[in-house]
Write a protein that holds these residues in place. Structure first.
Motif, PDB file in Angstrom:
ATOM      1  N   THR A  37       1.017  -1.332  -0.004  1.00 46.59           N
ATOM      2  CA  THR A  37      -0.051  -0.038  -0.087  1.00 46.59           C
ATOM      3  C   THR A  37       0.824   1.428  -0.107  1.00 46.59           C
ATOM      4  O   THR A  37       0.392   2.429  -0.577  1.00 46.59           O
ATOM      5  N   TYR A  38       2.195   1.271   0.772  1.00 44.20           N
ATOM      6  CA  TYR A  38       2.999   2.312   0.787  1.00 44.20           C
ATOM      7  C   TYR A  38       3.468   2.558  -0.435  1.00 44.20           C
ATOM      8  O   TYR A  38       3.654   3.783  -0.858  1.00 44.20           O
ATOM      9  N   ILE A  39       3.755   1.686  -1.412  1.00 46.46           N
ATOM     10  CA  ILE A  39       4.045   1.861  -2.660  1.00 46.46           C
ATOM     11  C   ILE A  39       3.205   2.819  -3.732  1.00 46.46           C
ATOM     12  O   ILE A  39       3.671   3.785  -4.120  1.00 46.46           O
ATOM     13  N   TRP A  40       2.025   2.487  -3.337  1.00 45.95           N
ATOM     14  CA  TRP A  40       1.060   3.027  -4.284  1.00 45.95           C
ATOM     15  C   TRP A  40       0.747   4.499  -3.634  1.00 45.95           C
ATOM     16  O   TRP A  40       0.459   5.575  -4.274  1.00 45.95           O
ATOM     17  N   LEU A  41       0.744   4.965  -2.082  1.00 51.97           N
ATOM     18  CA  LEU A  41       0.812   6.113  -1.473  1.00 51.97           C
ATOM     19  C   LEU A  41       1.762   6.876  -2.112  1.00 51.97           C
ATOM     20  O   LEU A  41       1.394   8.156  -2.257  1.00 51.97           O
ATOM     21  N   ALA A  42       2.922   6.343  -2.178  1.00 51.31           N
ATOM     22  CA  ALA A  42       4.115   7.270  -2.833  1.00 51.31           C
ATOM     23  C   ALA A  42       3.912   7.713  -4.095  1.00 51.31           C
ATOM     24  O   ALA A  42       4.126   8.875  -4.430  1.00 51.31           O
ATOM     25  N   VAL A  43       3.408   6.854  -4.741  1.00 52.23           N
ATOM     26  CA  VAL A  43       2.830   7.379  -6.174  1.00 52.23           C
ATOM     27  C   VAL A  43       1.858   8.358  -6.326  1.00 52.23           C
ATOM     28  O   VAL A  43       1.788   9.685  -6.742  1.00 52.23           O
ATOM     29  N   ALA A  44       0.916   8.196  -5.257  1.00 50.17           N
ATOM     30  CA  ALA A  44      -0.321   9.037  -5.086  1.00 50.17           C
ATOM     31  C   ALA A  44       0.076  10.459  -4.481  1.00 50.17           C
ATOM     32  O   ALA A  44      -0.435  11.430  -5.056  1.00 50.17           O
ATOM     33  N   VAL A  45       1.111  10.678  -3.648  1.00 51.83           N
ATOM     34  CA  VAL A  45       1.734  11.938  -3.036  1.00 51.83           C
ATOM     35  C   VAL A  45       2.212  12.617  -4.266  1.00 51.83           C
ATOM     36  O   VAL A  45       1.824  13.892  -4.129  1.00 51.83           O
ATOM     37  N   VAL A  46       3.180  12.048  -4.905  1.00 52.91           N
ATOM     38  CA  VAL A  46       3.746  12.841  -6.002  1.00 52.91           C
ATOM     39  C   VAL A  46       2.688  13.074  -6.978  1.00 52.91           C
ATOM     40  O   VAL A  46       2.838  14.334  -7.550  1.00 52.91           O
ATOM     41  N   PHE A  47       1.640  12.449  -7.304  1.00 54.79           N
ATOM     42  CA  PHE A  47       0.868  12.590  -8.496  1.00 54.79           C
ATOM     43  C   PHE A  47      -0.115  13.807  -7.900  1.00 54.79           C
ATOM     44  O   PHE A  47      -0.322  14.712  -8.905  1.00 54.79           O
ATOM     45  N   LEU A  48      -0.669  13.819  -6.764  1.00 50.11           N
ATOM     46  CA  LEU A  48      -1.574  14.724  -6.278  1.00 50.11           C
ATOM     47  C   LEU A  48      -0.727  15.821  -6.124  1.00 50.11           C
ATOM     48  O   LEU A  48      -1.660  17.060  -6.423  1.00 50.11           O
ATOM     49  N   ASP A  49       0.285  16.130  -5.560  1.00 52.87           N
ATOM     50  CA  ASP A  49       1.134  17.431  -5.439  1.00 52.87           C
ATOM     51  C   ASP A  49       1.309  17.985  -6.815  1.00 52.87           C
ATOM     52  O   ASP A  49       1.070  19.280  -7.144  1.00 52.87           O
ATOM     53  N   THR A  50       1.693  17.168  -7.909  1.00 45.74           N
ATOM     54  CA  THR A  50       1.778  17.556  -9.183  1.00 45.74           C
ATOM     55  C   THR A  50       0.420  18.264  -9.939  1.00 45.74           C
ATOM     56  O   THR A  50       0.511  19.266 -10.438  1.00 45.74           O
ATOM     57  N   LEU A  51      -0.609  17.275  -9.603  1.00 49.13           N
ATOM     58  CA  LEU A  51      -1.852  18.004 -10.207  1.00 49.13           C
ATOM     59  C   LEU A  51      -2.347  19.127  -9.506  1.00 49.13           C
ATOM     60  O   LEU A  51      -2.931  19.971 -10.368  1.00 49.13           O
ATOM     61  N   ARG A  52      -2.268  19.243  -8.180  1.00 49.18           N
ATOM     62  CA  ARG A  52      -2.573  20.429  -7.720  1.00 49.18           C
ATOM     63  C   ARG A  52      -1.905  21.799  -8.048  1.00 49.18           C
ATOM     64  O   ARG A  52      -2.554  22.604  -8.634  1.00 49.18           O
ATOM     65  N   TYR A  53      -0.683  21.742  -8.318  1.00 49.07           N
ATOM     66  CA  TYR A  53      -0.007  22.872  -8.847  1.00 49.07           C
ATOM     67  C   TYR A  53      -0.046  23.138 -10.427  1.00 49.07           C
ATOM     68  O   TYR A  53      -0.235  24.176 -10.771  1.00 49.07           O
ATOM     69  N   ILE A  54      -0.112  22.070 -11.011  1.00 47.43           N
ATOM     70  CA  ILE A  54      -0.544  22.304 -12.568  1.00 47.43           C
ATOM     71  C   ILE A  54      -1.806  22.926 -12.723  1.00 47.43           C
ATOM     72  O   ILE A  54      -2.057  23.781 -13.449  1.00 47.43           O
ATOM     73  N   ASN A  55      -2.786  22.010 -12.004  1.00 47.48           N
ATOM     74  CA  ASN A  55      -4.054  22.871 -11.991  1.00 47.48           C
ATOM     75  C   ASN A  55      -4.351  24.220 -11.574  1.00 47.48           C
ATOM     76  O   ASN A  55      -5.104  25.240 -12.406  1.00 47.48           O
ATOM     77  N   SER A  56      -3.781  24.549 -10.632  1.00 41.92           N
ATOM     78  CA  SER A  56      -3.736  25.960 -10.072  1.00 41.92           C
ATOM     79  C   SER A  56      -3.173  26.881 -11.062  1.00 41.92           C
ATOM     80  O   SER A  56      -3.603  28.024 -11.197  1.00 41.92           O
ATOM     81  N   LEU A  57      -1.989  26.580 -11.582  1.00 41.05           N
ATOM     82  CA  LEU A  57      -1.393  27.270 -12.474  1.00 41.05           C
ATOM     83  C   LEU A  57      -2.059  27.508 -13.976  1.00 41.05           C
ATOM     84  O   LEU A  57      -2.318  28.677 -14.317  1.00 41.05           O
ATOM     85  N   GLU A  58      -2.921  26.336 -14.222  1.00 40.27           N
ATOM     86  CA  GLU A  58      -3.784  26.626 -15.521  1.00 40.27           C
ATOM     87  C   GLU A  58      -4.770  27.357 -15.039  1.00 40.27           C
ATOM     88  O   GLU A  58      -5.354  28.192 -16.268  1.00 40.27           O
ATOM     89  N   ILE A  59      -5.532  27.299 -13.890  1.00 38.80           N
ATOM     90  CA  ILE A  59      -6.831  28.079 -13.574  1.00 38.80           C
ATOM     91  C   ILE A  59      -6.161  29.526 -13.691  1.00 38.80           C
ATOM     92  O   ILE A  59      -6.973  30.368 -14.135  1.00 38.80           O
ATOM     93  N   PHE A  60      -5.108  29.922 -12.931  1.00 31.24           N
ATOM     94  CA  PHE A  60      -4.741  31.123 -12.936  1.00 31.24           C
ATOM     95  C   PHE A  60      -4.536  31.780 -14.491  1.00 31.24           C
ATOM     96  O   PHE A  60      -4.828  33.039 -14.673  1.00 31.24           O
ATOM     97  N   LYS A  61      -3.811  30.924 -15.240  1.00 32.30           N
ATOM     98  CA  LYS A  61      -3.855  31.450 -16.797  1.00 32.30           C
ATOM     99  C   LYS A  61      -5.206  31.644 -17.523  1.00 32.30           C
ATOM    100  O   LYS A  61      -5.323  32.584 -18.126  1.00 32.30           O
ATOM    101  N   ILE A  62      -6.191  30.756 -17.050  1.00 33.29           N
ATOM    102  CA  ILE A  62      -7.371  31.106 -17.869  1.00 33.29           C
ATOM    103  C   ILE A  62      -8.114  32.131 -17.194  1.00 33.29           C
ATOM    104  O   ILE A  62      -8.685  32.882 -17.942  1.00 33.29           O
ATOM    105  N   ARG A  63      -8.229  32.391 -15.968  1.00 28.45           N
ATOM    106  CA  ARG A  63      -8.798  33.520 -15.462  1.00 28.45           C
ATOM    107  C   ARG A  63      -8.170  34.855 -16.033  1.00 28.45           C
ATOM    108  O   ARG A  63      -8.581  35.788 -16.116  1.00 28.45           O
ATOM    109  N   HIS A  64      -6.792  34.740 -15.943  1.00 29.33           N
ATOM    110  CA  HIS A  64      -6.182  35.903 -16.493  1.00 29.33           C
ATOM    111  C   HIS A  64      -6.366  36.309 -18.055  1.00 29.33           C
ATOM    112  O   HIS A  64      -6.531  37.501 -18.314  1.00 29.33           O
ATOM    113  N   THR A  65      -6.710  35.117 -18.822  1.00 35.53           N
ATOM    114  CA  THR A  65      -7.192  35.287 -20.192  1.00 35.53           C
ATOM    115  C   THR A  65      -8.384  35.978 -20.089  1.00 35.53           C
ATOM    116  O   THR A  65      -8.666  36.675 -21.006  1.00 35.53           O
ATOM    117  N   MET A  66      -9.345  35.278 -19.350  1.00 34.53           N
ATOM    118  CA  MET A  66     -10.601  35.938 -19.457  1.00 34.53           C
ATOM    119  C   MET A  66     -10.604  37.387 -18.902  1.00 34.53           C
ATOM    120  O   MET A  66     -11.402  38.524 -19.799  1.00 34.53           O
TER     121      MET A  66
END
Length: 361
Positions: A140-169
């Protein structure tokens, strides 16, 4: 300590708080970090020459030290790693505060801070879950390691893209407003030399009198200005008119030319979201009074759940699962809010087109 190393220009603590603390921040930062970080920022700025980038490096090194503790897997090492990680995050908050207080912020420093944060989360996530896997052999810990890295990356990619979209609008709406105002000004502004060039036989005095009468019919302020320039007059002759003096009651007899006072046009790109969730405004107002943003589980709270709460109480798996689930819930809420905002954006652009057609008609 020599007197030369002391900076007397550093303001009192209350002023340092005002300058360095964000108006909205994560609740973990507001409650558990700022009370420690802000006094340290003042001491650092007053008695040392440490730069924000050096603090960023310090936070990164502490983050790596906490990952070493996590890798051992034993609960005592987990506690030590959690404590070190918290101080790493305190330093991570201090670098930006010192930059705002001393004016030493830089684009490279912002990049360095972002990249080091991502590396720290990745290394600590792999070390924490790897240490627990070595101790328990639970996959389970192996899958959690993958999940931690994925979720942290997803969070910051999502925040940057949302910022860019709002700025464009916002950028597109501002461009439409500016274009509409340029068209309006072009329609309402005429230069006598151009009128005479197009119609040399025009009765100049009659045209001036007609323009003056039409302007006075609209609340006493001409909405269509006719500006006459003699052939030998300087091109900036109209710049001598002072619109501010006319507003204060000390105007010259001649009205100010080409200047009108406009009310700011307010555009709400969250109108549909607020209409669907009226309680959101009350909750938002309450949180903002305490400097807490409505995004209650962001990347910061996710990290603290995984790297502090989980190791401290020896509940790594439950803490990681709960923190990850809450992060996804709030990310989906932000995406849904963005969807509704794009609808408001489309309606706003449509309203501009309708106004354009009405004006043309």
């Amino acid at each position: 300590m020599s007197r030369q190393s002391v900076r007397p220009d550093v303001p009192p603590l209350a002023e340092v708080r005002r300058i360095t603390q964000k108006k909205r921040d994560a609740w973990w930062t507001v409650i558990l970090v700022d009370p420690l970080a802000t006094p340290l920022v003042r001491l650092t700025a007053r008695y040392t020459r440490i730069t924000p980038n050096q603090i960023t490096w310090g936070a990164f090194v502490l983050g790596l030290a906490s990952s070493v503790c996590f890798a051992f897997g034993d609960w005592r090492w987990l506690v030590l790693g959690a404590v070190i990680y918290h101080f790493s995050f305190v330093l991570d908050c201090m670098d930006g505060k010192v930059a705002r207080l001393t004016g030493q912020g830089s684009v490279f420093g912002a990049w360095l801070d972002f990249v080091f944060d991502r590396i720290r989360v990745m290394v600590c996530g792999v070390a924490l879950m790897g240490g627990q896997y070595a101790r328990t052999h639970d996959e389970t810990y192996i899958w959690l390691a993958v999940a931690v890295v994925f979720l942290d990356t997803l969070r910051y990619i999502n925040s940057l893209e949302i910022f860019k979209i709002r700025h464009t609008m916002r950028k597109q709406i501002k461009a439409r407003v500016r274009a509409a105002r340029r068209a309006e000004n072009a329609a309402e502004l005429a230069f006598m030399e151009d009128l005479l060039r197009d119609n040399p036989e025009a009765d100049v005095e009659q045209d001036l009198e007609r323009a003056k009468e039409e302007g006075e019919e609209r609340n006493g302020y001409p909405s269509a200005e006719v500006v006459a320039f003699e052939s030998d007059a300087p091109a900036d002759a109209a710049s001598h008119a002072d619109p501010a003096s006319s507003l204060s009651g000390h105007a010259d007899p001649a009205p100010a030319v080409g200047r009108t006072r406009r009310k700011a046009q307010v555009i709400d790109l969250h109108q549909e979201f607020r209409g669907k969730f009226p309680a959101y405004l009350r909750a938002r107002s309450f949180l903002l009074r305490h400097r807490i943003r409505t995004h209650l589980v962001s990347g910061i709270e996710f990290q603290m759940g995984v790297f502090i709460i989980g190791p401290l109480f020896d509940v790594v798996i439950p803490a990681t699962i709960v923190a990850g689930a809450l992060l996804l819930v709030f990310e989906l809420a932000i995406v849904y809010k963005l969807l509704l905002s794009t609808r408001d954006f489309t309606r706003t652009l449509d309203s501009f087109e309708q106004q354009k057609v009405t004006t043309a008609a």
